[in-house]
Scaffold this active site. Sequence first.
Site, PDB file in Angstrom:
ATOM      1  N   ASN A 168     -10.183  -0.293   0.022  1.00 27.55           N
ATOM      2  CA  ASN A 168      -8.726  -0.144   0.040  1.00 27.55           C
ATOM      3  C   ASN A 168      -8.162  -0.733  -1.251  1.00 27.55           C
ATOM      4  O   ASN A 168      -8.177  -1.946  -1.438  1.00 27.55           O
ATOM      5  CB  ASN A 168      -8.192  -0.880   1.282  1.00 27.55           C
ATOM      6  CG  ASN A 168      -6.675  -0.871   1.375  1.00 27.55           C
ATOM      7  OD1 ASN A 168      -5.983  -0.518   0.428  1.00 27.55           O
ATOM      8  ND2 ASN A 168      -6.161  -1.276   2.519  1.00 27.55           N
ATOM      9  N   CYS A 204       0.813  -1.228   0.000  1.00 23.87           N
ATOM     10  CA  CYS A 204       0.000   0.000   0.000  1.00 23.87           C
ATOM     11  C   CYS A 204       0.841   1.271   0.000  1.00 23.87           C
ATOM     12  O   CYS A 204       0.313   2.355  -0.245  1.00 23.87           O
ATOM     13  CB  CYS A 204      -0.960  -0.008   1.178  1.00 23.87           C
ATOM     14  SG  CYS A 204      -2.058  -1.432   1.156  1.00 23.87           S
ATOM     15  N   HIS A 211      -3.215   7.176   2.109  1.00 24.23           N
ATOM     16  CA  HIS A 211      -3.681   5.878   1.628  1.00 24.23           C
ATOM     17  C   HIS A 211      -5.073   5.612   2.219  1.00 24.23           C
ATOM     18  O   HIS A 211      -5.296   5.789   3.424  1.00 24.23           O
ATOM     19  CB  HIS A 211      -2.689   4.790   2.041  1.00 24.23           C
ATOM     20  CG  HIS A 211      -3.208   3.411   1.868  1.00 24.23           C
ATOM     21  ND1 HIS A 211      -3.797   2.988   0.694  1.00 24.23           N
ATOM     22  CD2 HIS A 211      -3.254   2.346   2.727  1.00 24.23           C
ATOM     23  CE1 HIS A 211      -4.180   1.721   0.834  1.00 24.23           C
ATOM     24  NE2 HIS A 211      -3.864   1.324   2.052  1.00 24.23           N
TER      25      HIS A 211
HETATM   26  N1  COA Z   1     -18.679  -8.257   9.731  1.00 24.08           N
HETATM   27  C1  COA Z   1     -19.151  -8.540  10.957  1.00 24.08           C
HETATM   28  N2  COA Z   1     -18.354  -8.901  11.973  1.00 24.08           N
HETATM   29  C2  COA Z   1     -17.034  -8.986  11.739  1.00 24.08           C
HETATM   30  C3  COA Z   1     -16.479  -8.710  10.484  1.00 24.08           C
HETATM   31  C4  COA Z   1     -17.369  -8.338   9.463  1.00 24.08           C
HETATM   32  N3  COA Z   1     -16.935  -8.047   8.212  1.00 24.08           N
HETATM   33  N4  COA Z   1     -15.148  -8.865  10.553  1.00 24.08           N
HETATM   34  C5  COA Z   1     -14.856  -9.227  11.815  1.00 24.08           C
HETATM   35  N5  COA Z   1     -15.995  -9.291  12.519  1.00 24.08           N
HETATM   36  C6  COA Z   1     -16.154  -9.659  13.939  1.00 24.08           C
HETATM   37  C7  COA Z   1     -15.016 -10.453  14.481  1.00 24.08           C
HETATM   38  O1  COA Z   1     -15.185 -11.821  14.186  1.00 24.08           O
HETATM   39  C8  COA Z   1     -15.111 -10.184  15.954  1.00 24.08           C
HETATM   40  O2  COA Z   1     -16.131 -10.983  16.485  1.00 24.08           O
HETATM   41  P1  COA Z   1     -15.965 -11.625  17.961  1.00 24.08           P
HETATM   42  O3  COA Z   1     -15.862 -10.437  18.889  1.00 24.08           O
HETATM   43  O4  COA Z   1     -17.220 -12.399  18.101  1.00 24.08           O
HETATM   44  O5  COA Z   1     -14.705 -12.427  17.897  1.00 24.08           O
HETATM   45  C9  COA Z   1     -15.599  -8.738  15.988  1.00 24.08           C
HETATM   46  O6  COA Z   1     -16.164  -8.456  14.702  1.00 24.08           O
HETATM   47  C10 COA Z   1     -14.521  -7.736  16.296  1.00 24.08           C
HETATM   48  O7  COA Z   1     -13.412  -8.036  15.465  1.00 24.08           O
HETATM   49  P2  COA Z   1     -12.125  -7.147  15.509  1.00 24.08           P
HETATM   50  O8  COA Z   1     -11.108  -7.706  14.548  1.00 24.08           O
HETATM   51  O9  COA Z   1     -11.702  -6.926  16.918  1.00 24.08           O
HETATM   52  O10 COA Z   1     -12.708  -5.793  14.922  1.00 24.08           O
HETATM   53  P3  COA Z   1     -12.054  -4.369  14.877  1.00 24.08           P
HETATM   54  O11 COA Z   1     -12.894  -3.422  15.620  1.00 24.08           O
HETATM   55  O12 COA Z   1     -10.577  -4.416  15.162  1.00 24.08           O
HETATM   56  O13 COA Z   1     -12.209  -4.020  13.334  1.00 24.08           O
HETATM   57  C11 COA Z   1     -10.916  -3.934  11.300  1.00 24.08           C
HETATM   58  C12 COA Z   1     -11.571  -4.829  12.349  1.00 24.08           C
HETATM   59  C13 COA Z   1     -10.249  -4.858  10.278  1.00 24.08           C
HETATM   60  C14 COA Z   1     -11.981  -3.116  10.618  1.00 24.08           C
HETATM   61  C15 COA Z   1      -9.881  -3.006  12.000  1.00 24.08           C
HETATM   62  O14 COA Z   1      -9.024  -3.754  12.839  1.00 24.08           O
HETATM   63  C16 COA Z   1      -9.057  -2.264  11.006  1.00 24.08           C
HETATM   64  O15 COA Z   1      -9.566  -1.420  10.281  1.00 24.08           O
HETATM   65  N6  COA Z   1      -7.738  -2.535  10.941  1.00 24.08           N
HETATM   66  C17 COA Z   1      -6.890  -1.939   9.951  1.00 24.08           C
HETATM   67  C18 COA Z   1      -6.959  -2.778   8.706  1.00 24.08           C
HETATM   68  C19 COA Z   1      -6.360  -2.118   7.509  1.00 24.08           C
HETATM   69  O16 COA Z   1      -6.599  -0.960   7.266  1.00 24.08           O
HETATM   70  N7  COA Z   1      -5.564  -2.877   6.745  1.00 24.08           N
HETATM   71  C20 COA Z   1      -4.943  -2.431   5.559  1.00 24.08           C
HETATM   72  C21 COA Z   1      -3.812  -1.529   5.871  1.00 24.08           C
HETATM   73  S1  COA Z   1      -2.962  -1.096   4.440  1.00 24.08           S
END
Ligand code: COA
Length: 327
Positions: free
Chosen positions: A284, A111, A254
């Site tokens: 993304n 990215c 980004h």
């Molecule tokens: N829909 C519904 N529920 C979802 C889900 C989806 N698409 N994806 C994950 N969940 C669930 C998980 O299973 C978890 O459930 P549980 O509590 O029963 O285990 C819950 O939601 C919370 O998951 P978590 O991973 O803690 O969520 P989060 O608040 O950290 O959000 C992201 C997840 C990926 C949105 C967040 O971590 C993020 O934006 N990270 C950066 C990712 C990124 O930008 N990557 C590219 C960089 S270049």
Amino acid sequence: MTSRITGTGSCLPAEIITNDDLAQVVDTSDEWISTRTGIRSRRIVKGESGASMAAEAARRALENAGVSAGEIQLIIVATCTGDLQFPGTACVVQKEIQADGAVAFDLGAACSGFLFALNTAHAYIQTGVYQKALVIGTEVLSKLVDWKDRSTCVLFGDGAGAAVVEASEEGLQGFVQYSDGKKGEVLSCISRPVENLIHRKEEGTDYRTPVSDYLTMNGQEVFRFAVKKVPECIHQLLDQTRTRADQVDWYILHQANSRIIQSVAKRMGVDEARFPMNMDRYGNTSAASIPILLDELNREGKLARGQQIVLAGFGAGLTWGAAKLTW
Ligand code: COA
């Protein structure tokens, strides 16, 4: 002498996949995706390729700059999803747009790819090696994500963006770039495994054992990394270029997640309105996200000559960095 962006172009696949469409195939909802990421829909390829989108974005950027393909001396394509192992996407683009006089190669920094490619083109231009370059980011992330994994498949999209970069008195003023390979496993995707006469793929070939054939990510680790390192490196760049944060007209980051961008704006004490976003429509798109957004702003007439712009990228590697330029 420095380098200046003189034209932009982009190309998005026609097919739109909304959050509601995804809720039909994995256990998710528009509410979950949009509140956590700011993403509402994304484009995914159906017939387009990384190279075809890159070539179209390049044609549009050349037209926007008023430069012919024959004048281009350097093509750098930032991509982590090349259509072929080789030749590189840049060589395919060179053929497609008939930039016969250019040297063309790919650059892989996930990215951060477009930003690193722009800085690379700048280094060539600043040292007088080349005068006119095409810098492109193109990605087909839809082939790397596991469409059964709701934690990743909702985040990514496909697309391409391009910029013509030319030698000029005004333009790019400075950049910072970083990598931390020790944290590579927080966002990774395995390539073709080694399987040959004397080595079976089950024996493992890498410094780590792949947990999946698809893209894997520790979302929270990536989130923490981005909200810490991006403001840090922008501050460093502003110090380096003797600029106050409020003197920058646009922070073009980004487009991974709106909450990351909001957090960066807050940590920097800068109005969120100076951090334009379009991940709501495209998700993304990795190396393509910065040039796609730059092209949108350019074509909407929002970028005025003389404005101060900071570009910042971050992603797998881990890699991150920023560049400051005068439009
Ligand atoms: N829909 C519904 N529920 C979802 C889900 C989806 N698409 N994806 C994950 N969940 C669930 C998980 O299973 C978890 O459930 P549980 O509590 O029963 O285990 C819950 O939601 C919370 O998951 P978590 O991973 O803690 O969520 P989060 O608040 O950290 O959000 C992201 C997840 C990926 C949105 C967040 O971590 C993020 O934006 N990270 C950066 C990712 C990124 O930008 N990557 C590219 C960089 S270049």
